[in-house]
Scaffold this motif. Structure first.
Motif, PDB file in Angstrom:
ATOM      1  N   SER A 168      -9.166 -37.352 -37.460  1.00 41.05           N
ATOM      2  CA  SER A 168      -9.356 -36.600 -36.217  1.00 41.05           C
ATOM      3  C   SER A 168     -10.729 -36.938 -35.656  1.00 41.05           C
ATOM      4  CB  SER A 168      -9.261 -35.093 -36.487  1.00 41.05           C
ATOM      5  OG  SER A 168     -10.451 -34.632 -37.118  1.00 41.05           O
ATOM      6  N   ALA A 169     -11.053 -36.334 -34.536  1.00 38.21           N
ATOM      7  CA  ALA A 169     -12.365 -36.554 -33.930  1.00 38.21           C
ATOM      8  C   ALA A 169     -13.480 -36.018 -34.821  1.00 38.21           C
ATOM      9  CB  ALA A 169     -12.421 -35.892 -32.554  1.00 38.21           C
ATOM     10  N   ARG A 170     -13.136 -35.082 -35.710  1.00 36.41           N
ATOM     11  CA  ARG A 170     -14.135 -34.483 -36.598  1.00 36.41           C
ATOM     12  C   ARG A 170     -14.283 -35.227 -37.927  1.00 36.41           C
ATOM     13  NH1 ARG A 170     -16.173 -29.523 -35.627  1.00 36.41           N
ATOM     14  NH2 ARG A 170     -15.386 -28.331 -33.867  1.00 36.41           N
ATOM     15  N   THR A 171     -13.441 -36.229 -38.166  1.00 38.90           N
ATOM     16  CA  THR A 171     -13.489 -36.934 -39.445  1.00 38.90           C
ATOM     17  C   THR A 171     -14.825 -37.648 -39.615  1.00 38.90           C
ATOM     18  OG1 THR A 171     -11.098 -37.300 -39.375  1.00 38.90           O
ATOM     19  CG2 THR A 171     -12.374 -38.629 -40.929  1.00 38.90           C
ATOM     20  N   ARG A 172     -15.479 -37.379 -40.716  1.00 41.06           N
ATOM     21  CA  ARG A 172     -16.762 -38.020 -41.014  1.00 41.06           C
ATOM     22  C   ARG A 172     -16.622 -39.061 -42.122  1.00 41.06           C
ATOM     23  NH1 ARG A 172     -21.301 -39.877 -39.047  1.00 41.06           N
ATOM     24  NH2 ARG A 172     -23.239 -39.110 -39.941  1.00 41.06           N
ATOM     25  N   TRP A 173     -15.779 -38.756 -43.121  1.00 38.31           N
ATOM     26  CA  TRP A 173     -15.645 -39.620 -44.291  1.00 38.31           C
ATOM     27  C   TRP A 173     -14.186 -39.764 -44.715  1.00 38.31           C
ATOM     28  CZ3 TRP A 173     -19.459 -42.266 -46.865  1.00 38.31           C
ATOM     29  CH2 TRP A 173     -20.787 -41.877 -46.675  1.00 38.31           C
ATOM     30  N   LEU A 174     -13.896 -40.894 -45.343  1.00 34.10           N
ATOM     31  CA  LEU A 174     -12.712 -41.094 -46.175  1.00 34.10           C
ATOM     32  C   LEU A 174     -13.216 -41.411 -47.570  1.00 34.10           C
ATOM     33  CD1 LEU A 174      -9.735 -41.774 -46.967  1.00 34.10           C
ATOM     34  CD2 LEU A 174     -10.228 -44.117 -46.181  1.00 34.10           C
ATOM     35  N   ILE A 175     -12.693 -40.728 -48.577  1.00 35.10           N
ATOM     36  CA  ILE A 175     -13.039 -41.022 -49.967  1.00 35.10           C
ATOM     37  C   ILE A 175     -11.887 -41.786 -50.613  1.00 35.10           C
ATOM     38  CG2 ILE A 175     -13.558 -40.079 -52.240  1.00 35.10           C
ATOM     39  CD1 ILE A 175     -14.914 -37.726 -50.900  1.00 35.10           C
ATOM     40  N   LEU A 176     -12.186 -42.946 -51.170  1.00 38.30           N
ATOM     41  CA  LEU A 176     -11.207 -43.753 -51.905  1.00 38.30           C
ATOM     42  C   LEU A 176     -11.677 -43.900 -53.343  1.00 38.30           C
ATOM     43  CD1 LEU A 176     -10.330 -46.709 -49.478  1.00 38.30           C
ATOM     44  CD2 LEU A 176      -8.817 -44.846 -50.182  1.00 38.30           C
ATOM     45  N   ASN A 177     -10.750 -43.795 -54.275  1.00 39.99           N
ATOM     46  CA  ASN A 177     -11.062 -43.932 -55.695  1.00 39.99           C
ATOM     47  C   ASN A 177     -10.041 -44.848 -56.348  1.00 39.99           C
ATOM     48  OD1 ASN A 177     -10.796 -41.720 -58.562  1.00 39.99           O
ATOM     49  ND2 ASN A 177     -12.081 -43.510 -58.325  1.00 39.99           N
ATOM     50  N   SER A 178     -10.503 -46.023 -56.783  1.00 41.43           N
ATOM     51  CA  SER A 178      -9.613 -47.007 -57.392  1.00 41.43           C
ATOM     52  C   SER A 178     -10.385 -47.782 -58.455  1.00 41.43           C
ATOM     53  CB  SER A 178      -9.076 -47.967 -56.327  1.00 41.43           C
ATOM     54  OG  SER A 178      -8.301 -48.999 -56.888  1.00 41.43           O
ATOM     55  N   PRO A 179      -9.872 -47.832 -59.695  1.00 42.21           N
ATOM     56  CA  PRO A 179      -8.762 -47.069 -60.256  1.00 42.21           C
ATOM     57  C   PRO A 179      -9.022 -45.567 -60.153  1.00 42.21           C
ATOM     58  CG  PRO A 179      -9.334 -48.882 -61.718  1.00 42.21           C
ATOM     59  CD  PRO A 179     -10.420 -48.800 -60.682  1.00 42.21           C
ATOM     60  N   ASN A 181      -8.933 -41.510 -60.859  1.00 48.34           N
ATOM     61  CA  ASN A 181      -8.899 -40.326 -61.713  1.00 48.34           C
ATOM     62  C   ASN A 181      -8.294 -39.231 -60.834  1.00 48.34           C
ATOM     63  OD1 ASN A 181      -9.368 -38.053 -63.267  1.00 48.34           O
ATOM     64  ND2 ASN A 181     -11.600 -38.144 -63.118  1.00 48.34           N
ATOM     65  N   PRO A 182      -7.047 -38.761 -61.123  1.00 52.44           N
ATOM     66  CA  PRO A 182      -6.434 -38.684 -62.446  1.00 52.44           C
ATOM     67  C   PRO A 182      -5.256 -39.619 -62.719  1.00 52.44           C
ATOM     68  CG  PRO A 182      -5.412 -37.072 -61.028  1.00 52.44           C
ATOM     69  CD  PRO A 182      -6.411 -37.820 -60.175  1.00 52.44           C
ATOM     70  N   THR A 183      -4.830 -40.422 -61.763  1.00 51.63           N
ATOM     71  CA  THR A 183      -3.526 -41.091 -61.914  1.00 51.63           C
ATOM     72  C   THR A 183      -3.600 -42.486 -62.509  1.00 51.63           C
ATOM     73  OG1 THR A 183      -3.566 -42.128 -59.705  1.00 51.63           O
ATOM     74  CG2 THR A 183      -2.719 -39.858 -59.854  1.00 51.63           C
ATOM     75  N   GLY A 184      -4.776 -43.115 -62.459  1.00 50.71           N
ATOM     76  CA  GLY A 184      -4.870 -44.502 -62.892  1.00 50.71           C
ATOM     77  C   GLY A 184      -4.355 -45.489 -61.862  1.00 50.71           C
ATOM     78  N   ALA A 185      -4.032 -45.024 -60.660  1.00 46.28           N
ATOM     79  CA  ALA A 185      -3.526 -45.913 -59.607  1.00 46.28           C
ATOM     80  C   ALA A 185      -4.618 -46.867 -59.152  1.00 46.28           C
ATOM     81  CB  ALA A 185      -3.030 -45.091 -58.421  1.00 46.28           C
ATOM     82  N   VAL A 186      -4.217 -48.103 -58.814  1.00 46.00           N
ATOM     83  CA  VAL A 186      -5.142 -49.139 -58.375  1.00 46.00           C
ATOM     84  C   VAL A 186      -4.657 -49.697 -57.046  1.00 46.00           C
ATOM     85  CG1 VAL A 186      -6.138 -51.398 -58.893  1.00 46.00           C
ATOM     86  CG2 VAL A 186      -5.776 -49.735 -60.740  1.00 46.00           C
ATOM     87  N   TYR A 187      -5.534 -49.734 -56.056  1.00 48.26           N
ATOM     88  CA  TYR A 187      -5.181 -50.304 -54.757  1.00 48.26           C
ATOM     89  C   TYR A 187      -5.259 -51.824 -54.822  1.00 48.26           C
ATOM     90  CZ  TYR A 187      -5.475 -45.711 -52.493  1.00 48.26           C
ATOM     91  OH  TYR A 187      -5.269 -44.408 -52.123  1.00 48.26           O
ATOM     92  N   SER A 188      -4.230 -52.481 -54.341  1.00 47.87           N
ATOM     93  CA  SER A 188      -4.229 -53.937 -54.274  1.00 47.87           C
ATOM     94  C   SER A 188      -5.050 -54.388 -53.055  1.00 47.87           C
ATOM     95  CB  SER A 188      -2.804 -54.469 -54.150  1.00 47.87           C
ATOM     96  OG  SER A 188      -2.258 -54.128 -52.876  1.00 47.87           O
ATOM     97  N   ARG A 189      -5.321 -55.679 -53.009  1.00 46.06           N
ATOM     98  CA  ARG A 189      -6.028 -56.242 -51.855  1.00 46.06           C
ATOM     99  C   ARG A 189      -5.251 -55.972 -50.564  1.00 46.06           C
ATOM    100  NH1 ARG A 189      -9.930 -60.205 -51.012  1.00 46.06           N
ATOM    101  NH2 ARG A 189     -10.116 -60.501 -53.282  1.00 46.06           N
ATOM    102  N   ASP A 190      -3.938 -56.169 -50.595  1.00 47.61           N
ATOM    103  CA  ASP A 190      -3.128 -55.956 -49.395  1.00 47.61           C
ATOM    104  C   ASP A 190      -3.131 -54.493 -48.963  1.00 47.61           C
ATOM    105  OD1 ASP A 190      -2.523 -58.632 -49.259  1.00 47.61           O
ATOM    106  OD2 ASP A 190      -0.534 -58.436 -50.172  1.00 47.61           O
ATOM    107  N   GLU A 191      -3.104 -53.581 -49.934  1.00 49.17           N
ATOM    108  CA  GLU A 191      -3.127 -52.156 -49.601  1.00 49.17           C
ATOM    109  C   GLU A 191      -4.463 -51.761 -48.983  1.00 49.17           C
ATOM    110  OE1 GLU A 191       0.001 -50.522 -52.994  1.00 49.17           O
ATOM    111  OE2 GLU A 191      -2.098 -50.846 -53.506  1.00 49.17           O
ATOM    112  N   LEU A 192      -5.553 -52.278 -49.510  1.00 55.58           N
ATOM    113  CA  LEU A 192      -6.859 -52.005 -48.918  1.00 55.58           C
ATOM    114  C   LEU A 192      -6.985 -52.628 -47.531  1.00 55.58           C
ATOM    115  CD1 LEU A 192      -9.234 -52.444 -51.990  1.00 55.58           C
ATOM    116  CD2 LEU A 192      -8.571 -50.300 -50.875  1.00 55.58           C
ATOM    117  N   ARG A 193      -6.405 -53.815 -47.371  1.00 54.79           N
ATOM    118  CA  ARG A 193      -6.410 -54.481 -46.060  1.00 54.79           C
ATOM    119  C   ARG A 193      -5.710 -53.612 -45.018  1.00 54.79           C
ATOM    120  NH1 ARG A 193      -9.281 -57.659 -43.489  1.00 54.79           N
ATOM    121  NH2 ARG A 193      -9.112 -55.890 -42.094  1.00 54.79           N
TER     122      ARG A 193
END
Length: 406
Positions: A168-179, A181-193
């Motif tokens: 939104s217009a108020r959004t200041r940050w996006l937090i990404l965590n890879s791998p 915690n807690p799921t162990g999920a890992v973003y691929s290069r294509d997903e980050l792209r």
């Protein structure tokens, strides 16, 4: 004589924040052990290995050499140079030592970045499941966490569509965590792209990339960080890392990041009035970690991958539980939906995943953390950072507990 309630009035942001669910479970474990119970704790997010010998030796040498005084607020230059080389060589980021800061743990890096930039009404997009501290840090800094729920249909990962909807217009940050915690999920290069393509359309959004589990990634998968995938985002991205998970140094409390200079200046100003520089001895140990032998990383990764495989197989063989194979970190995020609505052998009605976690502790002497504390239930987070024998005992106890529920 009663205390004046006015004297007990707390900061409004602190009063509204919640204590860490992970540490609450650790406190319960400590209480049960004080009563004589032999609890196997799968709740703490730290490696069970000793810090490598050459790192410990470097700390001892630093004490002997008298390196026991204050350092610069942003950290020793030698360590910041090593941090910059790490980001250059391992992550392909263009930075110098002046583009870094060292803090007392990765948590302080994140908190400093948020505290330096958030004002009341600012929003921070937090994909769920999330590390329990993200939304509480946002709250403490006067912002509002906007939770973007990511279930197992997307591999617990944020999609471009969900990101677009959350901004939104108020959004200041996006937090990404890879791998993750807690799921162990890992973003691929294509997903980050794909996420970067959305962010490029919204130049007012800063990005905080929490890469603390970078070296705990399995099956030969490639690690990427978003400023590496899209260099145009580097001017508004904090890339955070540290020595705690990769080198089994959780108690040494050293985290670091690279970020745009204007933000680093603000973070250093804040830290100068808060804690000043990190522990000098820990900084020397971290320098040895980053510049010394790196074989510990590969050997610990192999151990964690074998533990992961054992844990996932055991969980999927347990009635009422289901667990996808995590790609990184050292957590299994298991659905306990099949136990909800049942009653444990000890008589506990399992209405929620928290009920499941508490009954496991009380009846099976196994400590896990309920998934709803991470923003998604009904799941339980299991940290498989214990030796094989203890993990097998825990798996057997979980299986007996679940099999007895009806």
């Amino acid at each position: 004589m009663k205390s004046d309630p006015y004297l007990q009035r707390l900061n409004v942001h602190l009063a509204s924040a919640q204590p860490s669910a992970t540490y609450r479970m650790m406190d319960r474990v400590a209480a049960r052990r004080a009563e004589g119970a032999k609890v196997i704790s799968l709740s703490a997010g730290e490696p069970d290995f000793d810090t490598p010998a050459h790192i410990r030796a470097a700390a001892i040498d630093a004490i002997g050499a008298g390196h026991t005084r204050y350092t610069q607020v942003a950290g020793m230059r030698a360590l910041r140079e090593a941090v910059a080389r790490k980001f250059q060589l391992e992550n392909g980021l263009a930075c110098t030592w002046q583009d870094t800061i060292v803090c007392s743990g990765g948590k302080q890096v994140i908190y400093n970045a948020l505290a330096a930039t958030l004002n009341v009404g600012d929003e921070v997009i937090v994909p769920a499941p999330y590390w329990v501290s993200y939304p509480e840090m946002v709250q403490l800094c006067g912002g509002r966490a906007v939770i973007a729920t990511c279930d197992n249909n997307s591999g617990f990962k944020l999609t471009p569509e969900k990101l677009s909807q959350a901004i939104s217009a108020r959004t200041r940050w996006l937090i990404l965590n890879s791998p993750s915690n807690p799921t162990g999920a890992v973003y691929s290069r294509d997903e980050l792209r794909a996420l970067a393509d959305v962010l490029l359309k919204h130049p007012h959004v800063l990005v905080l990339s929490d890469d603390i589990y970078e070296h705990l990634i399995f099956d030969g998968a490639e690690f990427c960080t978003i400023a590496q995938v899209e260099p145009r985002l580097a001017e508004r991205t904090v890339t955070m890392n540290g020595v705690s998970k990769a080198y089994a140094m959780t108690g040494w409390r050293i985290g670091f990041c690279t970020a745009p200079r204007w933000l680093l200046d603000a973070m250093e100003k804040l830290q100068g009035q808060q804690t000043s520089g990190s522990c000098s001895i820990s900084q020397h140990a971290a320098l040895a970690a980053l510049t010394g032998p790196q074989d510990f990383i590969a050997s610990s990764r192999r151990v964690f991958q074998a533990r992961r495989d054992m844990m996932v197989e055991a969980l999927n063989a347990t009635p009422g539980l289901r667990c996808d194979t995590p790609a990184g970190a050292f957590y299994a995020f298991a659905s306990c939906e099949g136990l909800i609505g049942k009653r444990s052998q000890g008589g506990a009605l399992l209405r929620t995943d928290e009920d499941v976690a508490l009954a496991l502790l009380d009846e099976a002497d196994v400590a896990v953390v309920h998934g709803s504390a991470f923003g998604l239930g009904p799941y339980i987070r299991i940290a498989y950072a214990l030796d094989d024998r203890a993990l097998q005992q825990a798996c057997n106890a979980i299986s007996r507990f679940a099999s007895a529920c009806n």
